[in-house]
Design a protein around this motif. Structure first.
Motif, PDB file in Angstrom:
ATOM      1  N   ASP A 357       0.845  -1.191   0.000  1.00  0.00           N
ATOM      2  CA  ASP A 357       0.000   0.000   0.000  1.00  0.00           C
ATOM      3  C   ASP A 357       0.883   1.244   0.000  1.00  0.00           C
ATOM      4  N   TYR A 358       0.468   2.238  -0.758  1.00  0.00           N
ATOM      5  CA  TYR A 358       1.121   3.553  -0.719  1.00  0.00           C
ATOM      6  C   TYR A 358       0.074   4.598  -0.368  1.00  0.00           C
ATOM      7  N   GLN A 359       0.454   5.519   0.507  1.00  0.00           N
ATOM      8  CA  GLN A 359      -0.482   6.562   0.931  1.00  0.00           C
ATOM      9  C   GLN A 359       0.268   7.877   1.115  1.00  0.00           C
ATOM     10  N   GLU A 360      -0.338   8.961   0.638  1.00  0.00           N
ATOM     11  CA  GLU A 360       0.223  10.292   0.862  1.00  0.00           C
ATOM     12  C   GLU A 360      -0.876  11.209   1.377  1.00  0.00           C
ATOM     13  N   ASP A 361      -0.621  11.843   2.522  1.00  0.00           N
ATOM     14  CA  ASP A 361      -1.539  12.816   3.104  1.00  0.00           C
ATOM     15  C   ASP A 361      -0.953  14.211   2.955  1.00  0.00           C
ATOM     16  N   SER A 362      -1.812  15.179   2.621  1.00  0.00           N
ATOM     17  CA  SER A 362      -1.346  16.562   2.478  1.00  0.00           C
ATOM     18  C   SER A 362      -2.390  17.509   3.029  1.00  0.00           C
ATOM     19  N   VAL A 363      -1.920  18.670   3.515  1.00  0.00           N
ATOM     20  CA  VAL A 363      -2.772  19.678   4.137  1.00  0.00           C
ATOM     21  C   VAL A 363      -2.555  21.019   3.451  1.00  0.00           C
ATOM     22  N   THR A 364      -3.659  21.670   3.099  1.00  0.00           N
ATOM     23  CA  THR A 364      -3.628  23.046   2.607  1.00  0.00           C
ATOM     24  C   THR A 364      -4.544  23.865   3.494  1.00  0.00           C
ATOM     25  N   ASP A 366      -5.098  27.930   5.810  1.00  0.00           N
ATOM     26  CA  ASP A 366      -4.608  29.264   6.129  1.00  0.00           C
ATOM     27  C   ASP A 366      -3.933  29.292   7.495  1.00  0.00           C
ATOM     28  N   VAL A 367      -3.884  28.126   8.152  1.00  0.00           N
ATOM     29  CA  VAL A 367      -3.094  27.948   9.363  1.00  0.00           C
ATOM     30  C   VAL A 367      -1.758  27.338   8.964  1.00  0.00           C
ATOM     31  N   ASP A 368      -0.686  27.861   9.489  1.00  0.00           N
ATOM     32  CA  ASP A 368       0.646  27.433   9.090  1.00  0.00           C
ATOM     33  C   ASP A 368       1.065  26.190   9.861  1.00  0.00           C
ATOM     34  N   TYR A 369       1.171  25.054   9.160  1.00  0.00           N
ATOM     35  CA  TYR A 369       1.672  23.821   9.748  1.00  0.00           C
ATOM     36  C   TYR A 369       3.155  23.678   9.430  1.00  0.00           C
ATOM     37  N   ALA A 370       3.946  23.304  10.428  1.00  0.00           N
ATOM     38  CA  ALA A 370       5.382  23.147  10.212  1.00  0.00           C
ATOM     39  C   ALA A 370       5.666  22.082   9.161  1.00  0.00           C
ATOM     40  N   VAL A 371       4.857  21.029   9.118  1.00  0.00           N
ATOM     41  CA  VAL A 371       4.923  19.983   8.102  1.00  0.00           C
ATOM     42  C   VAL A 371       3.525  19.826   7.539  1.00  0.00           C
ATOM     43  N   SER A 372       3.387  19.807   6.223  1.00  0.00           N
ATOM     44  CA  SER A 372       2.053  19.761   5.616  1.00  0.00           C
ATOM     45  C   SER A 372       1.830  18.555   4.713  1.00  0.00           C
ATOM     46  N   ALA A 373       2.775  17.622   4.670  1.00  0.00           N
ATOM     47  CA  ALA A 373       2.594  16.428   3.841  1.00  0.00           C
ATOM     48  C   ALA A 373       3.492  15.310   4.368  1.00  0.00           C
ATOM     49  N   ARG A 374       3.044  14.093   4.203  1.00  0.00           N
ATOM     50  CA  ARG A 374       3.870  12.926   4.530  1.00  0.00           C
ATOM     51  C   ARG A 374       3.320  11.718   3.792  1.00  0.00           C
ATOM     52  N   ASP A 375       4.183  10.736   3.581  1.00  0.00           N
ATOM     53  CA  ASP A 375       3.736   9.524   2.904  1.00  0.00           C
ATOM     54  C   ASP A 375       4.054   8.304   3.755  1.00  0.00           C
ATOM     55  N   ASN A 376       3.472   7.185   3.357  1.00  0.00           N
ATOM     56  CA  ASN A 376       3.646   5.930   4.082  1.00  0.00           C
ATOM     57  C   ASN A 376       3.596   4.785   3.075  1.00  0.00           C
ATOM     58  N   ILE A 377       4.530   3.865   3.197  1.00  0.00           N
ATOM     59  CA  ILE A 377       4.543   2.652   2.370  1.00  0.00           C
ATOM     60  C   ILE A 377       4.410   1.453   3.301  1.00  0.00           C
ATOM     61  N   GLY A 378       3.424   0.608   3.036  1.00  0.00           N
ATOM     62  CA  GLY A 378       3.201  -0.575   3.850  1.00  0.00           C
ATOM     63  C   GLY A 378       3.248  -1.845   3.015  1.00  0.00           C
ATOM     64  N   VAL A 379       3.978  -2.835   3.494  1.00  0.00           N
ATOM     65  CA  VAL A 379       4.062  -4.148   2.848  1.00  0.00           C
ATOM     66  C   VAL A 379       3.436  -5.162   3.799  1.00  0.00           C
ATOM     67  N   PHE A 380       2.495  -5.966   3.304  1.00  0.00           N
ATOM     68  CA  PHE A 380       1.770  -6.865   4.190  1.00  0.00           C
ATOM     69  C   PHE A 380       1.641  -8.258   3.585  1.00  0.00           C
ATOM     70  N   GLY A 381       1.440  -9.210   4.466  1.00  0.00           N
ATOM     71  CA  GLY A 381       1.193 -10.581   4.056  1.00  0.00           C
ATOM     72  C   GLY A 381       0.202 -11.238   5.001  1.00  0.00           C
ATOM     73  N   GLU A 382      -0.570 -12.182   4.478  1.00  0.00           N
ATOM     74  CA  GLU A 382      -1.582 -12.862   5.286  1.00  0.00           C
ATOM     75  C   GLU A 382      -1.668 -14.321   4.856  1.00  0.00           C
ATOM     76  N   TYR A 383      -1.869 -15.188   5.851  1.00  0.00           N
ATOM     77  CA  TYR A 383      -2.036 -16.618   5.591  1.00  0.00           C
ATOM     78  C   TYR A 383      -3.316 -17.076   6.275  1.00  0.00           C
ATOM     79  N   GLN A 384      -4.184 -17.744   5.506  1.00  0.00           N
ATOM     80  CA  GLN A 384      -5.418 -18.300   6.038  1.00  0.00           C
ATOM     81  C   GLN A 384      -5.479 -19.783   5.707  1.00  0.00           C
TER      82      GLN A 384
END
Length: 638
Positions: A357-364, A366-384
């Motif tokens: 999974d790839y995910q990117e969050d971003s904020v726009t 009129d309030v100033d955020y020190a960081v306004s974007a970040r991403d995340n990469i997740g690798v997963f596995g499942e056994y049933q």
């Protein structure tokens, strides 16, 4: 509301071939079908009782009675039968779930699942992650109930499949779907507080294609949202505005799909909800919100035992705030997601899933955020696996968060069918939740402390035991669990500074029964919760805020030819509004009555009397809740 029926080895033995057969039905999960995949899989085994197919618990299709994970399913039929007017009406009182609402329709509402914080509950719409990157919550109260086909609620940690935000569980909303002959549908509603609503749509399809388009408009004059005191006592809303606070909601959803071949299909989904909400506030008293989500799913079957799903989506959460009509602030967040998942059936009794999974969050804003974007990469596995009377589900995931580095989570669930009508389960899972942008960076002022950039991610460990079975005509389940959370993030009044609580412990019990007795459909559940702060300090041993210690819901429905009658009883125990447990909110009980009359096979007149005894109660201190109200609906469903 439907709860999964746990029916023992007879169904367990069929669980594995059913799930393997789901690989042969490419559109089942993407369409959110309520049919048994065996019907399309060509199995020779007779399946006389059709259970809902769920996809949220394991990210693969399985019948609700076959899953080892606690799941609640609410279908379109049940939404219409209970005459739910909002998503809050649908979710309130489901096992393990409680809601704290800041007033009437459309007001900010917080969802607590097994006592977990609202930011620890993942919301999906048609498989796409939704919610605000600034608050970490989803404005679920504004998702139009008329656009919903089905809701699945999975209880317990699912970070090992979905990453951050799924520590308490997952709520997935499926919008209206097409297929079958061309049909139109619609409804008109009117009731107290000058409430009015209209909804309708069209759907259909052919042998290879399907489509659905629907829309709604709802409005209410509302009532005074808050009875809080004015400055300088910033209790409740911090002001005194004794007026009616109105609500307007416009919604539209659309979906389309096409089976390109027997081994390839594509589906696209879209949902948009716009709301205008009045409320009481010291600095702002109106919000205009937009929630929007768009996604596309491509499914391939390279080999008979190998299913591939590629999903891409974007969700928007946008808000404009006003004070007496003057613009005050803007917060826009966007979430982009991309997922690749492979399901490989190894024989009839084993299923292996691997994905990224790839995910990117971003904020726009009129309030100033020190960081306004970040991403995340997740690798997963499942056994049933299904080994005679034994079922096994094991999953592992590693997330690489741009701000907080790597986090590995896991989950193991074991099930054993003692008899054909009795199953025991045991589970253990870990989870993590990254702090939100507001938690970290929201600027403080003279009244509020603002964000804390030194916050650590929340980490949790959960253990659970379950027993489920059938007694006569009733299916039932009993689950006990304990969750321990390190670095739980909380806002500490009066400045609402974001802080990590070193340790918190949540214990709970859920009892559920569903069935038909003496011609009456019965659905009942009881939740007992003990959520405690265990950090050293003045709040050690206190109950975590806004979580009731007990909740109970009972639904009774019966039909007499063309007439249907029903009732819902909901009871919630005491809760506290603050970490110090100085502000107690008393328990309360609600009774709703409903009736319907079938004018024809397609037309129904429905009436619902809410809060029959006009109970005066609060789920957040100083915020009012709806009183007694009658609502009438004319519904057309061919």
């Amino acid at each position: 509301m439907t709860q999964p029926a746990h029916r023992g080895p007879r169904q367990r033995r069929r669980g594995a071939p059913l799930l393997a057969a789901s690989l042969l039905s490419l559109t089942t999960a993407s369409q959110g079908a309520n049919t048994d995949p065996a019907a399309e899989g060509g199995l020779a085994e007779d399946v006389s009782e059709v259970d809902p197919v769920v996809v949220t618990a394991t990210r693969t299709a399985e019948t609700a009675d076959a899953t080892l994970v606690p799941v609640s399913v609410v279908t379109r039929e049940e939404i219409e039968r209970t005459q739910a007017r909002s998503t809050i009406d649908v979710l309130r009182g489901l096992p393990g779930l409680s809601i704290a609402s800041f007033g009437g329709p459309g007001r900010v509402s917080s969802l607590y699942l097994r006592g977990a914080n609202p930011n620890q509950i993942l919301f999906l719409v048609d498989g796409i992650k939704v919610g605000s990157a600034t608050t970490g919550q989803t404005e679920f109260q504004n998702l139009p109930v008329d656009q919903i086909e089905r809701i699945e609620v999975v209880r317990g940690p699912r970070s090992s499949l979905y990453g951050s935000e799924a520590a308490g569980g997952v709520v997935q909303v499926f919008t209206r779907r097409g297929g079958g002959p061309l049909r139109t549908f619609g409804s008109l509603t009117a009731g107290r507080y000058q409430t009015a609503g209209i909804a309708g749509g069209i759907r259909g399809g052919g042998e290879q294609g399907r489509f659905s388009v629907s829309g709604n408009f709802d409005q209410s004059q509302g009532f005074d949202a808050c009875a809080g005191r004015g400055a300088p006592y910033f209790d409740g809303c911090g002001t005194d505005e004794p007026d009616a606070d109105g609500y307007t909601n416009y919604g539209v959803s659309a979906s389309a799909g096409y089976d390109i071949s027997e081994r390839m299909s594509i589906d696209a989904n879209f949902l948009r909800a716009e709301t205008d909400v009045d409320y009481d506030g010291a600095f702002q008293n109106e919000a205009r919100n937009l929630q929007q989500v768009a996604g596309v799913n491509l499914r391939l079957r390279p080999l008979d035992y190998w299913d591939v799903k590629l999903a891409a989506g974007r969700s928007w959460d946008e808000q404009r705030n006003f004070n007496d009509g003057d613009f005050a602030s803007r917060f826009d967040t966007r979430r982009d997601s991309l997922s690749l998942q492979n399901d490989v059936a190894v024989g009839a009794n084993h299923l292996v899933t691997v994905g990224v999974d790839y995910q990117e969050d971003s904020v726009t804003s009129d309030v100033d955020y020190a960081v306004s974007a970040r991403d995340n990469i997740g690798v997963f596995g499942e056994y049933q696996a299904w080994l005679g009377p034994v079922g096994v589900k094991a999953s592992l995931r590693h997330d690489d968060n741009e701000q907080f580095g790597g986090h590995t989570t896991g989950d193991l669930v074991l099930g054993y069918d003692i008899t054909p009508d009795l199953r025991v389960t045991a589970a253990y899972g870990t989870a993590f939740t990254a702090p939100t942008f507001n938690d970290l960076y929201f600027p403080g002022d003279a009244f509020f402390a603002g964000g804390n950039p030194d916050l650590e991610p929340e980490e949790s460990r959960s253990a659970e035991l379950g027993l489920a079975g059938r007694t006569g005509p009733m299916d039932w389940s009993l689950n006990v669990y304990e969750t321990r959370i390190d670095d739980l993030i909380t806002l500490v009044p009066p400045t609402f500074a974001a802080e990590n609580i070193d340790a918190a412990r949540i214990r709970g019990l859920e009892a559920v029964t569903v069935g038909r007795l003496l011609g009456t459909d019965i659905r009942a559940n009881l939740t007992l919760l003990d959520p405690r702060n265990e950090a050293d300090g003045p709040d050690d041993g206190n109950l975590l805020a806004r979580r009731p210690e007990q909740t109970f819901r009972l639904d009774l429905d019966r039909s007499f030819d063309k007439v249907g009658v029903g009732a819902t009883v909901f009871v919630a125990g005491r809760r506290f509004d603050d970490p110090a447990n100085n502000v107690r909110l008393d328990g309360y009980g609600l009774l709703d009555l409903r009736a319907s009359y079938a004018v024809s096979e397609s037309v129904q007149i429905q009436a619902r009397l809410e809060n029959v005894f006009d109970e005066d109660y609060e789920t957040v201190a100083f915020y009012n809740q709806p009183g007694r109200g009658l609502y009438v609906t004319l519904r057309y469903t061919p």
